[in-house]
Scaffold this motif. Structure first.
Motif, short mmCIF file in Angstrom:
data_model
loop_
_atom_site.label_atom_id
_atom_site.label_comp_id
_atom_site.label_asym_id
_atom_site.label_seq_id
_atom_site.Cartn_x
_atom_site.Cartn_y
_atom_site.Cartn_z
N LEU A 144 0.83 -1.21 0.00
CA LEU A 144 0.00 0.00 0.00
C LEU A 144 0.86 1.26 0.00
CD1 LEU A 144 -2.82 -1.00 2.52
CD2 LEU A 144 -2.89 -1.01 0.02
N GLU A 145 1.98 1.23 0.73
CA GLU A 145 2.85 2.40 0.78
C GLU A 145 3.46 2.69 -0.59
OE1 GLU A 145 2.92 4.41 3.13
OE2 GLU A 145 2.09 3.23 4.79
N MET A 146 3.82 1.65 -1.33
CA MET A 146 4.39 1.86 -2.65
C MET A 146 3.32 2.35 -3.63
SD MET A 146 7.62 1.54 -2.55
CE MET A 146 7.41 2.38 -0.97
N ILE A 147 2.09 1.91 -3.48
CA ILE A 147 1.01 2.45 -4.31
C ILE A 147 0.87 3.95 -4.05
CG2 ILE A 147 -1.50 2.48 -4.63
CD1 ILE A 147 -1.46 -0.55 -4.20
N THR A 148 0.89 4.35 -2.78
CA THR A 148 0.79 5.77 -2.45
C THR A 148 1.95 6.56 -3.04
OG1 THR A 148 -0.36 5.27 -0.37
CG2 THR A 148 0.71 7.43 -0.54
N THR A 149 3.15 6.03 -2.91
CA THR A 149 4.34 6.73 -3.40
C THR A 149 4.32 6.88 -4.91
OG1 THR A 149 5.71 6.03 -1.54
CG2 THR A 149 6.85 6.60 -3.58
N THR A 150 4.10 5.78 -5.61
CA THR A 150 4.12 5.86 -7.08
C THR A 150 2.94 6.65 -7.61
OG1 THR A 150 3.01 3.70 -7.25
CG2 THR A 150 5.41 3.72 -7.34
N GLN A 151 1.82 6.63 -6.88
CA GLN A 151 0.67 7.44 -7.28
C GLN A 151 1.03 8.92 -7.24
OE1 GLN A 151 -3.20 8.47 -4.87
NE2 GLN A 151 -3.44 6.43 -5.76
N ARG A 152 1.68 9.34 -6.18
CA ARG A 152 2.07 10.74 -6.08
C ARG A 152 3.08 11.11 -7.16
NH1 ARG A 152 4.32 13.37 -1.34
NH2 ARG A 152 3.79 15.14 -2.67
N ILE A 153 4.01 10.19 -7.45
CA ILE A 153 5.01 10.48 -8.46
C ILE A 153 4.37 10.60 -9.84
CG2 ILE A 153 6.98 9.49 -9.73
CD1 ILE A 153 7.97 8.36 -7.05
N ILE A 154 3.51 9.66 -10.20
CA ILE A 154 2.94 9.71 -11.55
C ILE A 154 1.98 10.89 -11.71
CG2 ILE A 154 0.98 8.15 -11.14
CD1 ILE A 154 3.19 8.39 -14.31
N LEU A 155 1.27 11.26 -10.65
CA LEU A 155 0.40 12.43 -10.74
C LEU A 155 1.23 13.70 -10.95
CD1 LEU A 155 -2.30 11.69 -8.02
CD2 LEU A 155 -2.62 11.70 -10.50
N MET A 269 8.53 -2.25 -6.81
CA MET A 269 9.20 -1.83 -5.57
C MET A 269 8.80 -2.71 -4.39
SD MET A 269 11.17 0.30 -6.76
CE MET A 269 11.97 0.48 -5.15
N THR A 270 7.55 -3.13 -4.35
CA THR A 270 7.11 -4.02 -3.27
C THR A 270 7.93 -5.31 -3.29
OG1 THR A 270 4.87 -3.12 -3.31
CG2 THR A 270 5.15 -5.29 -2.32
N TRP A 271 8.03 -5.93 -4.46
CA TRP A 271 8.80 -7.17 -4.57
C TRP A 271 10.28 -6.92 -4.31
CZ3 TRP A 271 6.39 -11.38 -3.91
CH2 TRP A 271 5.13 -11.63 -4.47
N LEU A 272 10.80 -5.78 -4.77
CA LEU A 272 12.22 -5.50 -4.60
C LEU A 272 12.58 -5.37 -3.12
CD1 LEU A 272 14.98 -4.97 -5.80
CD2 LEU A 272 14.33 -2.58 -6.14
N PHE A 273 11.77 -4.66 -2.35
CA PHE A 273 12.06 -4.53 -0.93
C PHE A 273 11.99 -5.90 -0.23
CE2 PHE A 273 10.90 0.09 -1.33
CZ PHE A 273 12.16 0.56 -0.98
#
Length: 448
Positions: A144-155, A269-273
Motif C-alpha cells: 500500500l505504501e508503494m502504491i501511495t508513493t508511485t501514485q504521487r510520483i505519476i500524478l 518496488m514491493t517485490w524488490l524490498f
C-alpha cells in the motif's frame, strides 16, 4: 516434404471445466504446465473456452515479433481493459496504434526523461521523509505504501503540482477502483460483466475518470504549467498533418500512463524490498553502491543513472516477479508456432512469468541474482527469454521511465531505512492483470 504441424498439448483437467480452478493461482498453474511440457504449446481448457500457452523464447519471438501482425489485441481478455483505457496506446490496433505510437514515442526520449526525473526525485524524497516517521514503529503494508508513493510520483509527472490535490486524489482513487474491477474481468473474460462483482463501482469510477480528466485538460489549456509535465507534452504534440490529439485520445493516453506509472512500479518496488530483505548479500551490495555513488549528495538524474548494480537488482526483480506476467493475443489467421498448429481465432498467451522461470534458460531461477544482467551474461541468452515490458513493435515505450522511477524510489528510501518482513507473514504471488503479493507485504522499518 513439409512436416504437418503438431496439435498443441492438452493436459488432463477436470471434466467440463478443464484447468479453470487453477486460474485462481494462474502463475503457479502456468509454471507447472510449462515445466511438465517444456518447449511445447499447451492448450489450457477453461470450460467453454481455451487459451494456448507458449513456453519457449522462440514462441515469444514468433508471436510478438516475426508474425506480430497476425497476433492482435482483439483477444477477449483485452475487452474489459478497453472499457477502462479506451483506445490508448496499450489497447489500440492498426493505423490508430501506429499514429499514437509516433506521437507519444518522443515524450520518453532522454531529454524529456531528465525533466520528468527531476519531478520524480522531488516527490520520492518527500515520500521517503514521510516513511521515515515509521522507523521503529508499527508494521506497515509496503504494498500500500508503494502504491501511495508511485501514485504521487505519476500524478506529479502527468499533471505537475499546481492542480488541486483533492481533484487529483479523486481521479487516482477512481483509477485504482476501476483497475481492481478490470483485473477480475480480464481473467474471467468468459463471464458476463454484470455477473461479476464491482460492476456498479466500475461504471461510477469510469464516469469520475472521464469528468476529472476533462476538467484537468480544460484547466491546463487555460493555465499552462510552469514546467513541462506529460499533459503539457501531450497537448503540444502534432501528427504529420498538424493535428493535435482529441480530448478523448488525451483521456485514454493519460489513463494508460497512470496505470503504467503507478501500478507496475508500485509492484516492482514491493517485490524488490521483499527480495532485498531476504537476500542480505545483495542488499549489502546495493547499499555499498548507494554510498559510493551518492554519498550524502542530493539525488540528480545523472547520479541515479550511474547506479549500475541497483539497476541490475531492479531488472532481476522484474525477472522474478514481472508486474505484467502474461501477454494475450488473438491469432487472426491460422499459424504455426514452434511446430504447433494455432487455429484462427485462438487466444495465444506469452507468459513473462513462465519465460523468466525457465530452468533451461536461467540457472536456479528462484535465486535472486542481479549479476544475471551483467552484459556478458545477457549476451548468452535469447532476447526473448526476458521480456518484462513485452517485445517487438508493441513493447512498452515507458520501459525506461519505469526503471528510472524504480531507481529513484530505491535510492531515496533505501539509504534512509531498512525494511524487514514481519515474522510469520506469508508472501505468495497473486495474479490478475498484474502480479502482486496476495496478502500484501507487512514490514517494519529500521534505521540504516
Amino acid at each position: 516434404m513439409a512436416l504437418t504441424p503438431k496439435r498443441p498439448t492438452r493436459p488432463r483437467g477436470y471434466p467440463l471445466i478443464g484447468q479453470l480452478p487453477g486460474m485462481t493461482n494462474a502463475p503457479a498453474l502456468f509454471l507447472q504446465l510449462a515445466a511438465r511440457h517444456p518447449g511445447e504449446v499447451i492448450e489450457v481448457g477453461l470450460g467453454v473456452s481455451s487459451i494456448f500457452l507458449t513456453t519457449h523464447p522462440d514462441h515469444a519471438q514468433r508471436v510478438l515479433m516475426d508474425n506480430y501482425r497476425n497476433y492482435t489485441k482483439q483477444a477477449p481478455m483485452w475487452r474489459p481493459l478497453r472499457r477502462f483505457a479506451g483506445n490508448g496506446l496499450l489497447t489500440a490496433e492498426g493505423d490508430s496504434w501506429l499514429r499514437n505510437r509516433r506521437l507519444i514515442q518522443p515524450l520518453f526520449g532522454s531529454k524529456q526523461l531528465t525533466g520528468l526525473a527531476e519531478q520524480m526525485i522531488e516527490v520520492a524524497e518527500q515520500e521517503a521523509e514521510r516513511l521515515s516517521e515509521h522507523v521503529d514503529g508499527a508494521p506497515i503494508d509496503m504494498d500500500l505504501e508503494m502504491i501511495t508513493t508511485t501514485q504521487r510520483i505519476i500524478l506529479a509527472t502527468m499533471f505537475g503540482t499546481s492542480l488541486p490535490q483533492q481533484q487529483l486524489h479523486a481521479l487516482a482513487q477512481a483509477v485504482l477502483d476501476s483497475f481492481k474491477a478490470i483485473n477480475i474481468r480480464m481473467l474471467l473474460y468468459f463471464v458476463p460483466d454484470v455477473l461479476l462483482p464491482g460492476e456498479r463501482t466500475l461504471r461510477q469510477s469510469l464516469a469520475t475518470i472521464d469528468q476529472s480528466i476533462a476538467g484537468l485538460i480544460a484547466e491546463r489549456r487555460r493555465r499552462p504549467a510552469e514546467r513541462d509535465d506529460l499533459l503539457s507534452l501531450l497537448l503540444a504534440v502534432r501528427d504529420e498533418d498538424g493535428e493535435a490529439m482529441s480530448d478523448r485520445q488525451l483521456r485514454d493516453e493519460l489513463v494508460t500512463m497512470f496505470v503504467a506509472g503507478n501500478e507496475t512500479t508500485a509492484i516492482t518496488m514491493t517485490w524488490l524490498f521483499h527480495l532485498l530483505d531476504q537476500n542480505p548479500e545483495v542488499d549489502a551490495r546495493v547499499r555499498a553502491e548507494l554510498d559510493a555513488v551518492l554519498g550524502d549528495d542530493p539525488l540528480t538524474p545523472e547520479n541515479i543513472r550511474a547506479l549500475d548494480y541497483c539497476r541490475r537488482a531492479v531488472q532481476e526483480a522484474h525477472r522474478m516477479y514481472p508486474p505484467s506476467w502474461l501477454i494475450p493475443r488473438r491469432a487472426e489467421q491460422a499459424d504455426e508456432v514452434g511446430g504447433y498448429a494455432i487455429p484462427a481465432g485462438a487466444t495465444v498467451v506469452v507468459s513473462q512469468y513462465v519465460l523468466h522461470h525457465d530452468a533451461s534458460t536461467w540457472e536456479s531461477p528462484e535465486v535472486f541474482d542481479p549479476d544475471r544482467f551483467l552484459p556478458e551474461r545477457v549476451e548468452q541468452r535469447s532476447r526473448y527469454s526476458y521480456i518484462p515490458f513485452g517485445s517487438g513493435p508493441r513493447q512498452c515505450i515507458g520501459n525506461n521511465f519505469a526503471v528510472l522511477e524504480a531507481l529513484i524510489i530505491l535510492a531515496a528510501m533505501h539509504r534512509r531505512m531498512r525494511a524487514r518482513l514481519v515474522p510469520g507473514h506469508v508472501v505468495v504471488p497473486q495474479a490478475a492483470l498484474t502480479l502482486r503479493p496476495k496478502h500484501g507485504l507487512k514490514m517494519t522499518l529500521h534505521p540504516v
